[in-house]
Design a protein around this motif. Structure first.
Motif, mmCIF file in Angstrom:
data_model
loop_
_atom_site.group_PDB
_atom_site.id
_atom_site.type_symbol
_atom_site.label_atom_id
_atom_site.label_comp_id
_atom_site.label_asym_id
_atom_site.label_seq_id
_atom_site.Cartn_x
_atom_site.Cartn_y
_atom_site.Cartn_z
ATOM 1 N N ALA A 137 0.846 -1.198 0.000
ATOM 2 C CA ALA A 137 0.000 0.000 0.000
ATOM 3 C C ALA A 137 0.883 1.250 0.000
ATOM 4 C CB ALA A 137 -0.917 -0.008 1.213
ATOM 5 N N ILE A 138 1.917 1.233 0.850
ATOM 6 C CA ILE A 138 2.829 2.388 0.889
ATOM 7 C C ILE A 138 3.494 2.533 -0.480
ATOM 8 C CG2 ILE A 138 4.983 3.265 1.900
ATOM 9 C CD1 ILE A 138 4.163 1.792 4.462
ATOM 10 N N GLY A 139 3.820 1.400 -1.065
ATOM 11 C CA GLY A 139 4.483 1.400 -2.366
ATOM 12 C C GLY A 139 3.657 2.104 -3.421
ATOM 13 N N ARG A 140 2.336 1.882 -3.393
ATOM 14 C CA ARG A 140 1.484 2.505 -4.409
ATOM 15 C C ARG A 140 1.511 4.028 -4.275
ATOM 16 N NH1 ARG A 140 -1.592 -2.055 -3.711
ATOM 17 N NH2 ARG A 140 -2.908 -1.123 -2.110
ATOM 18 N N VAL A 141 1.470 4.503 -3.024
ATOM 19 C CA VAL A 141 1.517 5.954 -2.807
ATOM 20 C C VAL A 141 2.883 6.483 -3.270
ATOM 21 C CG1 VAL A 141 1.442 7.788 -1.078
ATOM 22 C CG2 VAL A 141 -0.038 5.787 -0.833
ATOM 23 N N ALA A 142 3.939 5.782 -2.851
ATOM 24 C CA ALA A 142 5.293 6.230 -3.188
ATOM 25 C C ALA A 142 5.472 6.303 -4.700
ATOM 26 C CB ALA A 142 6.314 5.269 -2.586
ATOM 27 N N SER A 143 4.929 5.296 -5.392
ATOM 28 C CA SER A 143 5.089 5.250 -6.836
ATOM 29 C C SER A 143 4.430 6.464 -7.483
ATOM 30 C CB SER A 143 4.476 3.953 -7.348
ATOM 31 O OG SER A 143 4.002 4.101 -8.626
ATOM 32 N N GLY A 144 3.217 6.827 -7.011
ATOM 33 C CA GLY A 144 2.514 7.991 -7.543
ATOM 34 C C GLY A 144 3.327 9.247 -7.326
ATOM 35 N N VAL A 145 3.844 9.410 -6.099
ATOM 36 C CA VAL A 145 4.609 10.617 -5.776
ATOM 37 C C VAL A 145 5.868 10.676 -6.649
ATOM 38 C CG1 VAL A 145 5.945 11.769 -3.967
ATOM 39 C CG2 VAL A 145 3.751 10.702 -3.414
ATOM 40 N N ALA A 146 6.562 9.563 -6.747
ATOM 41 C CA ALA A 146 7.813 9.547 -7.512
ATOM 42 C C ALA A 146 7.565 9.941 -8.966
ATOM 43 C CB ALA A 146 8.451 8.163 -7.432
ATOM 44 N N HIS A 147 6.476 9.399 -9.520
ATOM 45 C CA HIS A 147 6.147 9.703 -10.901
ATOM 46 C C HIS A 147 5.882 11.182 -11.114
ATOM 47 C CE1 HIS A 147 4.816 6.528 -13.937
ATOM 48 N NE2 HIS A 147 6.015 6.989 -14.123
ATOM 49 N N GLU A 148 5.064 11.720 -10.195
ATOM 50 C CA GLU A 148 4.684 13.132 -10.314
ATOM 51 C C GLU A 148 5.896 14.043 -10.164
ATOM 52 O OE1 GLU A 148 1.668 14.187 -11.283
ATOM 53 O OE2 GLU A 148 1.368 12.041 -11.523
ATOM 54 N N ILE A 149 6.860 13.601 -9.357
ATOM 55 C CA ILE A 149 8.041 14.452 -9.115
ATOM 56 C C ILE A 149 9.018 14.371 -10.287
ATOM 57 C CG2 ILE A 149 10.139 14.631 -7.682
ATOM 58 C CD1 ILE A 149 8.478 14.077 -5.276
ATOM 59 N N ASN A 150 9.124 13.173 -10.848
ATOM 60 C CA ASN A 150 10.131 12.932 -11.888
ATOM 61 C C ASN A 150 10.032 13.889 -13.077
ATOM 62 O OD1 ASN A 150 12.272 11.305 -11.842
ATOM 63 N ND2 ASN A 150 11.139 9.409 -12.230
ATOM 64 N N ASN A 151 8.818 14.057 -13.591
ATOM 65 C CA ASN A 151 8.677 14.862 -14.810
ATOM 66 C C ASN A 151 9.017 16.328 -14.600
ATOM 67 O OD1 ASN A 151 8.096 12.571 -16.129
ATOM 68 N ND2 ASN A 151 5.875 12.864 -16.101
ATOM 69 N N PRO A 152 8.407 16.993 -13.579
ATOM 70 C CA PRO A 152 8.786 18.402 -13.390
ATOM 71 C C PRO A 152 10.276 18.578 -13.141
ATOM 72 C CG PRO A 152 7.036 17.759 -11.848
ATOM 73 C CD PRO A 152 7.346 16.570 -12.667
ATOM 74 N N ILE A 153 10.896 17.643 -12.430
ATOM 75 C CA ILE A 153 12.324 17.821 -12.144
ATOM 76 C C ILE A 153 13.146 17.717 -13.427
ATOM 77 C CG2 ILE A 153 14.350 16.833 -10.999
ATOM 78 C CD1 ILE A 153 12.679 16.357 -8.623
ATOM 79 N N ALA A 154 12.747 16.802 -14.298
ATOM 80 C CA ALA A 154 13.484 16.674 -15.561
ATOM 81 C C ALA A 154 13.382 17.994 -16.326
ATOM 82 C CB ALA A 154 12.905 15.525 -16.377
ATOM 83 N N ILE A 155 12.202 18.629 -16.295
ATOM 84 C CA ILE A 155 12.018 19.906 -17.005
ATOM 85 C C ILE A 155 12.874 20.998 -16.352
ATOM 86 C CG2 ILE A 155 10.336 21.694 -17.622
ATOM 87 C CD1 ILE A 155 8.246 19.396 -17.728
ATOM 88 N N ILE A 156 12.844 21.043 -15.000
ATOM 89 C CA ILE A 156 13.651 22.051 -14.282
ATOM 90 C C ILE A 156 15.123 21.897 -14.670
ATOM 91 C CG2 ILE A 156 14.546 22.716 -11.989
ATOM 92 C CD1 ILE A 156 11.748 22.019 -10.873
#
Ligand code: ADP
Length: 275
Positions: free
Chosen positions: A51-70
């Motif tokens: 369950a924690i993994g599912r939340v973590a995966s969502g957060v990681a995904h959402e963070i990855n894209n904006p950071i790549a753009i930054i």
């Protein structure tokens, strides 16, 4: 007693009985209950981790894209910046963004099975190599010594990933140890699998630590990220193995990894078992 267990009482145990046959039945009944309690606890723990993994995966995904753009913009700005001071500040910005990206990547390793490149490797050599990495950079004086006791065997694993797990566990073990008590890395054959243990005589594991160790962001260190053991969990699980931790009766902690699929002399385990 069976009725009590069926209605949810997991603490029930049969008291010693006199007659020989009954004593045997009572003993196996009690052992079956112990196994049931253990299996239930493991199930609850793995459901919570996923369950924690599912939340973590969502957060990681959402963070990855904006950071790549930054990072992309920062790179362009650095190329265009004329003042050295500004270039240096942009460099710092980029390094911090890269640190965020690493956290997101580690979270994803924990959640999704990362791509593995399993190959037959000599277990004792792999354990020795991992220990060697932990000995570098140069042993600080007073660092707990590192002892490797590994039974030779050909195991089929992704050596880089298993080395990463071991380096993490040994680093943690050494951080937990204050005196000169050694950290031991032990490898042994167990049926068709290979068991790796990392043993220390450090501060040991509290009940709270035991419960949350493999969850991302659980840390008791001021500068810790709490991702090391979560990543270990993801990598061992991706090998079809298990990782567990327990306090040692004599003090300190014991981490146990059980890896399936040992190959000996080029034979698959099934072939060896049949022979
Ligand atoms: P971090 O090292 O960033 O804290 P880890 O996931 O590697 O993240 O470890 C999480 C926590 O587990 C540590 O902060 C520590 O409290 C505990 N821990 C890990 N290994 C040991 C050990 N060998 N002995 C005692 N505690 C440990």
């Amino acid at each position: 007693m069976a009725e009590r267990v069926a209605t949810g009482d997991r603490q029930a145990r049969i008291a010693p009985v006199g007659a020989v046959e009954l004593a045997v039945v009572a003993d196996s009944f009690n052992r079956m209950l112990d196994a049931l309690v253990r299996a239930e606890a493991e199930l609850v723990a793995s459901a919570r981790l996923s369950a924690i993994g599912r939340v973590a995966s969502g957060v990681a995904h959402e963070i990855n894209n904006p950071i790549a753009i930054i990072r992309g913009y920062v790179k362009t700005m650095r190329q265009e910046a004329e003042s050295p001071a500004l270039r240096e500040e942009l460099q710092i910005l980029d390094e911090e963004a890269a640190a965020c990206q690493r956290i997101a990547e580690e979270l994803l390793v924990y959640v999704r099975s990362p791509a593995m490149e399993p190959m037959p490797v000599e277990a004792a050599e792999l354990l020795g190599e991992a220990a060697e990495r932990c000995r570098l950079p140069a042993e600080e004086p007073g660092a707990p010594p590192l002892i490797v006791e590994a039974e030779p065997a050909q195991i089929c694993v992704d050596p880089l990933r298993i080395r990463q797990v071991l380096v993490n566990l040994v680093t943690n073990a050494r951080e937990a140890t204050e005196g000169a008590e050694p950290v031991i890395v032990r490898g042994s054959l167990r049926g068709a699998g290979y068991r790796i243990e990392v043993l220390d005589r450090g501060k040991g594991l509290s009940d709270e630590a035991r419960e949350h160790l493999f969850e991302p962001f659980f840390t008791t260190r001021r500068d810790g990220t709490g991702l090391g053991l979560a990543v270990c969990y993801g990598l061992v699980t991706a090998h079809g193995g298990t990782i567990q931790a327990e306090p040692r009766p004599e003090g300190g902690a014991r981490f146990v990894i059980d890896l399936p699929g040992v190959v000996v002399d080029g034979e698959e385990p099934e072939a060896r078992e049949r022979a």
